[in-house]
Design a protein around this motif. Structure first.
Motif, PDB file in Angstrom:
ATOM      1  N   SER A 211     -13.962  -1.995  -2.697  1.00  0.00           N
ATOM      2  CA  SER A 211     -14.490  -1.418  -3.949  1.00  0.00           C
ATOM      3  C   SER A 211     -14.676   0.087  -3.833  1.00  0.00           C
ATOM      4  O   SER A 211     -14.696   0.798  -4.833  1.00  0.00           O
ATOM      5  CB  SER A 211     -15.810  -2.078  -4.334  1.00  0.00           C
ATOM      6  OG  SER A 211     -16.854  -1.608  -3.508  1.00  0.00           O
ATOM      7  N   TYR A 212     -14.814   0.568  -2.600  1.00  0.00           N
ATOM      8  CA  TYR A 212     -15.000   2.007  -2.403  1.00  0.00           C
ATOM      9  C   TYR A 212     -13.687   2.788  -2.543  1.00  0.00           C
ATOM     10  O   TYR A 212     -13.704   3.994  -2.740  1.00  0.00           O
ATOM     11  CB  TYR A 212     -15.650   2.287  -1.034  1.00  0.00           C
ATOM     12  CG  TYR A 212     -17.151   2.275  -1.133  1.00  0.00           C
ATOM     13  CD1 TYR A 212     -17.894   3.436  -1.070  1.00  0.00           C
ATOM     14  CD2 TYR A 212     -17.821   1.073  -1.348  1.00  0.00           C
ATOM     15  CE1 TYR A 212     -19.267   3.417  -1.214  1.00  0.00           C
ATOM     16  CE2 TYR A 212     -19.191   1.034  -1.490  1.00  0.00           C
ATOM     17  CZ  TYR A 212     -19.913   2.207  -1.421  1.00  0.00           C
ATOM     18  OH  TYR A 212     -21.269   2.177  -1.579  1.00  0.00           O
TER      19      TYR A 212
ATOM     20  N   TYR B 260     -12.634   2.569  -7.715  1.00  0.00           N
ATOM     21  CA  TYR B 260     -13.848   2.321  -8.484  1.00  0.00           C
ATOM     22  C   TYR B 260     -13.858   3.170  -9.766  1.00  0.00           C
ATOM     23  O   TYR B 260     -13.130   4.150  -9.896  1.00  0.00           O
ATOM     24  CB  TYR B 260     -15.099   2.644  -7.657  1.00  0.00           C
ATOM     25  CG  TYR B 260     -15.197   4.077  -7.224  1.00  0.00           C
ATOM     26  CD1 TYR B 260     -15.840   5.016  -8.018  1.00  0.00           C
ATOM     27  CD2 TYR B 260     -14.643   4.509  -6.025  1.00  0.00           C
ATOM     28  CE1 TYR B 260     -15.910   6.339  -7.646  1.00  0.00           C
ATOM     29  CE2 TYR B 260     -14.719   5.830  -5.634  1.00  0.00           C
ATOM     30  CZ  TYR B 260     -15.345   6.747  -6.442  1.00  0.00           C
ATOM     31  OH  TYR B 260     -15.422   8.053  -6.071  1.00  0.00           O
ATOM     32  N   ILE B 261     -14.680   2.749 -10.698  1.00  0.00           N
ATOM     33  CA  ILE B 261     -14.850   3.490 -11.956  1.00  0.00           C
ATOM     34  C   ILE B 261     -16.344   3.726 -12.136  1.00  0.00           C
ATOM     35  O   ILE B 261     -17.157   2.852 -11.791  1.00  0.00           O
ATOM     36  CB  ILE B 261     -14.330   2.689 -13.175  1.00  0.00           C
ATOM     37  CG1 ILE B 261     -12.914   2.180 -12.922  1.00  0.00           C
ATOM     38  CG2 ILE B 261     -14.356   3.526 -14.444  1.00  0.00           C
ATOM     39  CD1 ILE B 261     -12.480   1.123 -13.916  1.00  0.00           C
ATOM     40  N   ARG B 262     -16.670   4.889 -12.668  1.00  0.00           N
ATOM     41  CA  ARG B 262     -18.084   5.175 -12.928  1.00  0.00           C
ATOM     42  C   ARG B 262     -18.263   5.501 -14.407  1.00  0.00           C
ATOM     43  O   ARG B 262     -17.431   6.177 -14.999  1.00  0.00           O
ATOM     44  CB  ARG B 262     -18.564   6.359 -12.089  1.00  0.00           C
ATOM     45  CG  ARG B 262     -18.424   6.090 -10.607  1.00  0.00           C
ATOM     46  CD  ARG B 262     -19.198   7.061  -9.770  1.00  0.00           C
ATOM     47  NE  ARG B 262     -18.932   8.433 -10.108  1.00  0.00           N
ATOM     48  CZ  ARG B 262     -19.746   9.431  -9.788  1.00  0.00           C
ATOM     49  NH1 ARG B 262     -20.868   9.175  -9.176  1.00  0.00           N
ATOM     50  NH2 ARG B 262     -19.449  10.672 -10.092  1.00  0.00           N
ATOM     51  N   PHE B 263     -19.334   4.985 -14.968  1.00  0.00           N
ATOM     52  CA  PHE B 263     -19.648   5.278 -16.365  1.00  0.00           C
ATOM     53  C   PHE B 263     -20.971   6.025 -16.417  1.00  0.00           C
ATOM     54  O   PHE B 263     -21.963   5.548 -15.874  1.00  0.00           O
ATOM     55  CB  PHE B 263     -19.776   3.990 -17.186  1.00  0.00           C
ATOM     56  CG  PHE B 263     -18.550   3.122 -17.135  1.00  0.00           C
ATOM     57  CD1 PHE B 263     -17.480   3.365 -17.976  1.00  0.00           C
ATOM     58  CD2 PHE B 263     -18.465   2.078 -16.231  1.00  0.00           C
ATOM     59  CE1 PHE B 263     -16.347   2.573 -17.918  1.00  0.00           C
ATOM     60  CE2 PHE B 263     -17.335   1.277 -16.169  1.00  0.00           C
ATOM     61  CZ  PHE B 263     -16.277   1.528 -17.013  1.00  0.00           C
ATOM     62  N   ASP B 264     -20.931   7.171 -17.039  1.00  0.00           N
ATOM     63  CA  ASP B 264     -22.165   7.939 -17.191  1.00  0.00           C
ATOM     64  C   ASP B 264     -22.871   7.457 -18.454  1.00  0.00           C
ATOM     65  O   ASP B 264     -22.361   7.603 -19.553  1.00  0.00           O
ATOM     66  CB  ASP B 264     -21.802   9.423 -17.310  1.00  0.00           C
ATOM     67  CG  ASP B 264     -23.037  10.295 -17.410  1.00  0.00           C
ATOM     68  OD1 ASP B 264     -24.148   9.741 -17.376  1.00  0.00           O
ATOM     69  OD2 ASP B 264     -22.883  11.515 -17.514  1.00  0.00           O
TER      70      ASP B 264
ATOM     71  N   ASP C   2     -19.550  11.864  -4.380  1.00  0.00           N
ATOM     72  CA  ASP C   2     -19.137  11.200  -5.631  1.00  0.00           C
ATOM     73  C   ASP C   2     -18.698  12.240  -6.652  1.00  0.00           C
ATOM     74  O   ASP C   2     -17.692  12.084  -7.327  1.00  0.00           O
ATOM     75  CB  ASP C   2     -20.300  10.390  -6.223  1.00  0.00           C
ATOM     76  CG  ASP C   2     -20.584   9.140  -5.421  1.00  0.00           C
ATOM     77  OD1 ASP C   2     -19.767   8.829  -4.537  1.00  0.00           O
ATOM     78  OD2 ASP C   2     -21.610   8.496  -5.670  1.00  0.00           O
TER      79      ASP C   2
ATOM     80  N   GLY D 265     -28.780   6.260 -14.274  1.00  0.00           N
ATOM     81  CA  GLY D 265     -27.929   6.191 -15.459  1.00  0.00           C
ATOM     82  C   GLY D 265     -26.451   6.224 -15.131  1.00  0.00           C
ATOM     83  O   GLY D 265     -25.632   6.504 -16.000  1.00  0.00           O
TER      84      GLY D 265
ATOM     85  N   LEU E  34     -23.443   4.002 -14.092  1.00  0.00           N
ATOM     86  CA  LEU E  34     -22.940   2.640 -13.927  1.00  0.00           C
ATOM     87  C   LEU E  34     -21.667   2.734 -13.086  1.00  0.00           C
ATOM     88  O   LEU E  34     -20.651   3.242 -13.543  1.00  0.00           O
ATOM     89  CB  LEU E  34     -22.642   2.042 -15.303  1.00  0.00           C
ATOM     90  CG  LEU E  34     -22.600   0.532 -15.420  1.00  0.00           C
ATOM     91  CD1 LEU E  34     -23.945  -0.066 -15.096  1.00  0.00           C
ATOM     92  CD2 LEU E  34     -22.186   0.126 -16.824  1.00  0.00           C
TER      93      LEU E  34
ATOM     94  N   THR F  43     -18.867   0.850 -10.570  1.00  0.00           N
ATOM     95  CA  THR F  43     -18.321  -0.489 -10.251  1.00  0.00           C
ATOM     96  C   THR F  43     -18.671  -0.891  -8.816  1.00  0.00           C
ATOM     97  O   THR F  43     -18.836  -2.073  -8.527  1.00  0.00           O
ATOM     98  CB  THR F  43     -16.793  -0.528 -10.426  1.00  0.00           C
ATOM     99  OG1 THR F  43     -16.219   0.575  -9.718  1.00  0.00           O
ATOM    100  CG2 THR F  43     -16.397  -0.478 -11.878  1.00  0.00           C
ATOM    101  N   ARG F  44     -18.832   0.079  -7.913  1.00  0.00           N
ATOM    102  CA  ARG F  44     -19.175  -0.245  -6.523  1.00  0.00           C
ATOM    103  C   ARG F  44     -20.548  -0.906  -6.434  1.00  0.00           C
ATOM    104  O   ARG F  44     -20.750  -1.844  -5.667  1.00  0.00           O
ATOM    105  CB  ARG F  44     -19.167   1.033  -5.669  1.00  0.00           C
ATOM    106  CG  ARG F  44     -17.791   1.586  -5.441  1.00  0.00           C
ATOM    107  CD  ARG F  44     -17.831   2.937  -4.791  1.00  0.00           C
ATOM    108  NE  ARG F  44     -18.445   3.946  -5.671  1.00  0.00           N
ATOM    109  CZ  ARG F  44     -18.545   5.222  -5.369  1.00  0.00           C
ATOM    110  NH1 ARG F  44     -18.087   5.661  -4.217  1.00  0.00           N
ATOM    111  NH2 ARG F  44     -19.085   6.077  -6.199  1.00  0.00           N
TER     112      ARG F  44
END
Lengths: 553, 241
Positions: free
Chosen positions: A30-31, A34-38, A85, B212, B214, B216-217
């Motif tokens: 997963s590292y 991955y996708i990040r949502f702010d 990140d 705040g 989100l 996936t990891r």
């Protein structure tokens, strides 16, 4: 062999270990993807569209080398994780224009040597726990490469608050060298970037803040030659007296469509005897030609001011009302202009009132940027500015009918008439431009102390004030998008508005009461529900037993 | 393995009734609600902080969870063992996984109810200003995932004990261990293992969500953590059968 395989397959222990391994493998994988949502409304964890636009349009590819030690003190693990990140997001948002390379110099002599050759040294990173103080030396530096240029950022943690702007600004500067040069007019003024005597007169912090993007301010002498054409914006800070040649060169700079930031008030502040006295009318009259009317007064604000902290002894201080250190809050800053949008407040120490005569400007666009609150008034020449004297001024405020908002800053665009129209030219000058060729742009701020190194307690607004200056520069240089990137770093959680005590008590009371009502209400509903169910069960059982002839006791 | 959701529902109903059919469940919720409101409003004083944000609430919830979740999960298996109903339960025509899921979901629902009682905090924040609703939503998602992970852990521990109090104490200790794994004082003693240890710390992953972000990891970590401990529970029961 087959039996052995079958046993292996059916072994619960094997499955158990496989599941545990799967847990670690899935997380490890997963590292890599991955996708990040702010989730924040301000989008504080995502790159601004301004940075993305700049990065994606880089003429050449840039490379960021991150010299990060793995063996980071535990206290810094979380901030360093956030940094990593962020850098990864930064690189991926550039769509391949910025390459990110991590180098760990901990055990690699070659990398250490390379770092040293770039001037990167491991920096001490301390952590304190109850028993001991631990200081370790680690690498946390970045090197940006763009074509043949190299920019080293030795201590990345120090920049982490506004890292996005800092990186973008550096990369932009490397990709577009010398495109935007800021000049500082060197004239008869107490204000300079080298001033050491009085922090209120020093522009040193402003100059340092500008350097990451615009480079240091270029000293401009207008007493001999004309203002160089490579100056994209000229900063004029409180000129006491302008010579005729300086006036002429400044005038012609404006006539050619130059961009000017003028920070000036109408009174001279004398720090020796703490008196504000009238300025030479000559200089004020010069700027009046362009419609800028800086009044010879000081603005007092009964509502939006920063108090003066008077030391009582070595430890204690008392706060004295000081209504001449104006703090124009959000509601008194233009929300239509990016120059002042999103600022919580901007401090204007010892500001004068200013107005613009639009009749003197052709095709004018005049935007008021800041003002004092409606409970403001002005006082003229010969004023004592000692906090001891001014502390009582709020007890003797003028009549309400005489109080009004006072304008403190304007953004003006348009064409101007030359100061020398119908006047004799300075000696040695034969030709001049009598009317603007291109529209000129002037931002006038009615306090020269707005952008200087300030002292306690108004230093709290210093970063905001410097960001105000940077925003002005960005917009004057046509880099509107960049303002958004920088302004974001100054956003904080919204504050609670003014609430009466009784309202606070009600809110606290309801905050305790309503959950109790919710829980007790649910309990009552459940009890009623259960009673209904048991009554129904009892009735049906009774009916059943009657029909089968059983008796109930 | 086909799971009958009807069977899961039967176990779920039985367990949720165990929470709500006695006064203890409500008293427990009332104490939780008063306590978390007190922490949020007074430590530090909400009006002095002068910020319309729930950061303080989410910080406190991390600590409160260390006691709240063990209290929810302590009786799930241990009471069955103590009263002897475990034998009946395991001989019923239910699959082990269905029983585990029924119990797990009931504990999760009870936690959801407890979190539901805190919904007045964001409502009040909305009345006095403009909080960042998405940040609040992110924090709550984090709390649900963190709680769900602790419940899976607590359910497993409850299986290994017959005494509720022992289950409670061990779960508190183990949850605390997973909690502090991500923090410096603990990592200090772990030397070269500290990156791996911090990675399996639940607090390490919760921090991003509470801010705040989100990621996936973090979601994958929490889901895999829950599945791992539910499987460990399944494995333990199957071994005993």
């Amino acid at each position: 062999m087959n039996d052995l395989m079958e046993k292996f397959k059916n072994s619960k222990k094997v499955t158990l270990w496989l599941i545990i391994m799967l847990f670690f493998t899935v997380n490890w994988l997963s590292y890599s993807l991955y996708i990040r949502f702010d989730l924040s409304a301000s989008g504080r964890f995502k790159l601004t569209s301004a940075s993305k636009k700049i990065l994606r349009n880089l003429p050449e590819k840039a490379t960021i080398e991150a010299y990060f030690s793995n063996d980071i003190s535990e206290a810094y693990m979380q901030p360093v994780k956030q940094l990593r990140d962020f850098l990864e997001e930064y690189s991926s948002s550039s769509r391949g224009r910025v390459k990110l390379v991590y180098l760990n110099p901990d055990d690699d002599e070659k990398i250490q040597q390379k770092a040293r050759s770039l001037g990167i040294q491991p920096m001490p990173l301390g952590s304190v726990d109850r028993k001991k103080r631990e200081v370790s030396k680690v690498f946390l530096s970045l090197v940006i490469y763009y074509e043949d240029k190299t920019q080293v950022i030795p201590d990345i943690l120090r920049q982490s608050q506004a890292l996005e702007y800092f990186l973008t600004a550096n990369i932009y500067k490397m990709a577009h060298p010398g495109e935007h040069t800021v000049g500082l007019l060197e004239t008869d003024s107490e204000f300079s970037k080298d001033s050491r005597d009085n922090p209120f007169h020093s522009l040193e912090i402003l100059d340092r803040s500008l350097s990451s993007f615009y480079g240091n301010m270029m000293p401009v002498k207008a007493d001999v030659d004309e203002i160089p054409s490579n100056i994209s914006v000229l900063f004029v800070s409180d000129p006491k007296k302008l010579t005729e040649i300086e006036k002429f060169n400044l005038d012609q700079y404006i006539m050619r469509g130059g961009k000017l930031i003028l920070a000036m008030n109408g009174l001279d502040i004398n720090f020796n005897n703490l008196i504000a006295t009238a300025k030479t009318p000559d200089t004020l009259a010069f700027f009046k030609n362009y419609g800028i009317d800086i009044k010879p007064d000081l603005v007092f604000d009964a509502k939006n001011y920063i108090p003066f902290r008077q030391p009582v002894n070595v430890i204690q201080t008392i706060e004295l009302p000081y209504p001449v250190w104006l703090a124009a809050s959000e509601e008194f800053l233009s929300q239509d202009s990016l120059m002042t949008q999103n600022f919580q407040f901007i401090v204007f120490p010892w500001a004068s009132s200013v107005s613009i005569e639009s009749a003197r400007i052709k095709d004018s666009q005049i935007t008021p940027l800041a003002s004092s609150s409606p409970v403001s008034w002005t006082k003229s020449d010969g004023l004592y500015i000692s906090p001891e004297i001014l502390k009582d001024s709020l007890d003797n405020v003028p009549d309400k009918s005489t109080m009004a908002k006072q304008s403190l800053a304007f953004h003006i665009k348009g064409k101007f008439n030359s100061f020398y129209s119908g006047k004799p030219l300075p000696q040695g000058k034969k030709n001049y431009i009598s009317e603007s060729i291109n529209p000129a742009e002037i931002v006038v701020v009615s306090s020269p102390f707005t952008f200087t190194n300030n002292i306690q307690p108004i230093h709290i607004g210093q970063n905001l004030n410097i960001n105000f200056f940077l925003s002005i520069l960005d917009i004057m240089n046509g880099l509107d998008e960049l303002v958004k990137s920088r302004n974001r770093s100054q956003m904080v959680s919204p504050a609670i508005g003014p609430i009466d005590l009784w309202m606070k008590n009600i809110i606290v009371f309801l905050n305790f009461l309503l959950p109790l009502v919710f829980i007790v209400g649910y309990a009552i509903l459940r009890i009623i529900g259960r009673k209904k169910v048991s009554a129904l069960t009892y009735t049906s059982q009774k009916n059943e037993s009657i029909s089968t002839g059983e008796s109930h006791v | 393995m086909n799971i009958s959701w009807q069977n899961v529902k039967s176990i779920y109903t039985r367990e949720i009734n165990n929470y709500f059919n006695t006064a203890i469940g409500y008293v427990f919720l009332l104490i939780f609600s008063l306590f978390i409101n007190f922490l949020f409003l007074y430590l530090p004083n909400f009006w002095d902080v002068n910020s319309i944000s729930m950061e303080n609430f989410f910080s406190w919830m991390r600590i409160v969870y260390l006691f709240l979740i063990p209290a929810i999960t302590m009786r799930l298996w241990s009471e069955e063992k103590k009263t002897g109903t475990i034998e009946v339960l395991l001989t019923l025509p239910y699959q082990t996984l269905e029983t585990i899921l029924g119990k797990y979901l009931s504990a999760l629902s009870f936690l959801g109810f407890a979190l539901g009682s805190t919904i007045f905090i964001p409502i009040f924040l909305g009345t006095i200003g403009s909080p960042d609703w998405m940040l609040i939503a992110g924090g709550y998602i984090g709390l649900i995932l963190l709680g769900a992970s602790y419940i899976a852990l607590g359910l497993l521990i409850s299986w290994y004990t017959q005494d509720q109090i022992i289950a409670l104490l061990i779960t508190i200790a183990v949850c605390f261990l997973f909690f502090i794994m991500g923090y410096p004082p603990f990592l200090q003693f772990m030397g070269f293992l500290s990156p791996i240890i911090s990675f399996i710390s639940v607090s390490w992953h919760f921090d991003s969500l509470a801010r705040g972000m989100l990621d996936t990891r973090d979601i994958i970590f929490f889901i895999s953590f829950i599945l791992l401990f539910l499987y460990l529970n399944y494995h333990s029961i199957e071994n005993k059968k």
